[in-house]
Write an enzyme that holds these catalytic residues in place. Sequence first.
Site, mmCIF file in Angstrom:
data_model
loop_
_atom_site.group_PDB
_atom_site.id
_atom_site.type_symbol
_atom_site.label_atom_id
_atom_site.label_comp_id
_atom_site.label_asym_id
_atom_site.label_seq_id
_atom_site.Cartn_x
_atom_site.Cartn_y
_atom_site.Cartn_z
ATOM 1 N N LYS A 112 37.867 -5.630 22.209
ATOM 2 C CA LYS A 112 36.852 -6.615 22.583
ATOM 3 C C LYS A 112 36.023 -6.165 23.787
ATOM 4 O O LYS A 112 34.889 -6.588 23.947
ATOM 5 C CB LYS A 112 37.503 -7.959 22.830
ATOM 6 C CG LYS A 112 38.213 -8.437 21.555
ATOM 7 C CD LYS A 112 38.433 -9.904 21.488
ATOM 8 C CE LYS A 112 38.821 -10.362 20.100
ATOM 9 N NZ LYS A 112 40.170 -9.949 19.681
HETATM 10 C C1 PLP Z 1 40.565 -10.029 18.366
HETATM 11 C C2 PLP Z 1 41.557 -9.047 17.870
HETATM 12 C C3 PLP Z 1 41.715 -8.769 16.504
HETATM 13 C C4 PLP Z 1 40.944 -9.514 15.445
HETATM 14 O O1 PLP Z 1 39.568 -9.243 15.479
HETATM 15 P P1 PLP Z 1 38.548 -10.223 14.738
HETATM 16 O O2 PLP Z 1 37.209 -9.724 15.065
HETATM 17 O O3 PLP Z 1 38.821 -11.602 15.287
HETATM 18 O O4 PLP Z 1 38.876 -10.156 13.284
HETATM 19 C C5 PLP Z 1 42.612 -7.794 16.146
HETATM 20 N N1 PLP Z 1 43.349 -7.138 17.061
HETATM 21 C C6 PLP Z 1 43.237 -7.370 18.377
HETATM 22 C C7 PLP Z 1 44.086 -6.617 19.333
HETATM 23 C C8 PLP Z 1 42.339 -8.328 18.832
HETATM 24 O O5 PLP Z 1 42.214 -8.559 20.144
#
Ligand code: PLP
Length: 472
Positions: A112
């Site tokens: 993210k």
């Molecule tokens: C947010 C997240 C996901 C999922 O991603 P999306 O875009 O919500 O599908 C998977 N793995 C980790 C470590 C995350 O932080």
Amino acid sequence: MKYISTRGEAPPVPFLETLLAGLAPDGGLYLPQAYPQISQETIAGFAGKPYADVAEAIIAPFLTEEIETQALREMIAAVYKNFRHPAVVPLTQLDSNLFVLELFHGPTLAFKDLAMQLLAKLIDHVLAARCERATIIGATSGDTGAAAIEAFAGLPHVDVFILYPHGRVSDVQRRQMTTVEAQNIHTIALEGTFDDAQACVKTMFNHKALRDELNLCGVNSINFARILFQTVYYFTSAAVLGGPHRKISFAVPTGNFGDIFAGWMAKHMGLPIDRLVIATNSNDILTRTLASGQHRMQTVQPTQSPSMDIQVSSNFERLLFESYGRDASTVRRLMAGLRQSQGFSIEPGPLKTIRAEFDAFSVTEAETKQEIAQSWQEARYLTDPHTAVGISAARRTRPNASASPLVVLGTAHPGKFPDAIARATGIRPDLPGHLAGLSKRKERFTILPNNQNEIERFIRARATRAAKRAAS
Ligand SMILES: *Cc1c(COP(=O)(O)O)cnc(C)c1O
């Protein structure tokens, strides 16, 4: 370029409006009127280029005339310089034709950061130019909150309120959110699930008076800019592996469907992608949907990959919109069904369209643990449980997949989930140096019940106080 809502009842807006609003006023999600095309020659030229250069080439066509090229270039350069790996997102080979794209070398150790760091810079840039303040409200299953708090901490024009499900995030995730000292950061432990937190945030955004009063700004994965920024690493990794001359497949640990939708978008901007593999943990609504055409919510199961413990997968609405030929009235009907009866069914035509591009597998808790052990035993690779879900799903696609290279998105650093890894391998991975000592820092958060009014009252009081402080 203008942006339209998946629900068709909001006027088209420029990029900067989608950036600040997050959600469209009709409750829909923004998408561009058309996807800018990146030519095959341009993609071939991405091989060996710095990440920041590729990012600029991909992002710029979406916001032409709204942000000056030079300002965009400087923001991008400043953001990706802070990643701990010179390649920003290095690829590691795990097996023949199986790769992990490590997206966890940013400040909070999850993918993210790649989008959130740039989002924060851009939002601050725009607010400063407009002499405005904004209130950022977000729900998190763990990693979004940490990424947002890290990205926005101390920025002068924003207050940040992050709601996370009390007791349902890992220790490291919670501490990353609760130990930041900046005065503009407010962390709320909600007595409920992630879906409760997300519903609460959505309600606030649909409450026009509150939205205007606080100048609400949404940075959850429904924010179009985040999805856009996440398309970049599909291009960089494909270019490294011989794209566009060969097709690449991607397996993506999926929760809110943001990261994998970025892959879909990359494909529709011209990147030759073979399969997009949705990998879910036992919260498998998307796997069930692809198998049956029935999109039915169930209760959320806590797992060792908490960032994917989701039943309402918000960005799936974007794929529905596209698969129904951008028919907003159908999307409105389906979303009403989801609200009223916890589900809807997808007609055969659009379902076929979805299945033509996506596979989906759900991975149990035992299989996740087994995969963490296998990656370690066979490749001496320590993987966090989210990435392990992706690897396990990727291995399952192999028998019937073509020979295209398969890239698993590595979404979190193993040090973020040491307990799960210790259980599977006996090894306890460390946090990188900048986070050592996290467990000793003082925590600051407020526990609130899952009650809309009470949460709104809390946010209002704190935001008003902050605005007064800024004005004096
Ligand atoms: C947010 C997240 C996901 C999922 O991603 P999306 O875009 O919500 O599908 C998977 N793995 C980790 C470590 C995350 O932080």
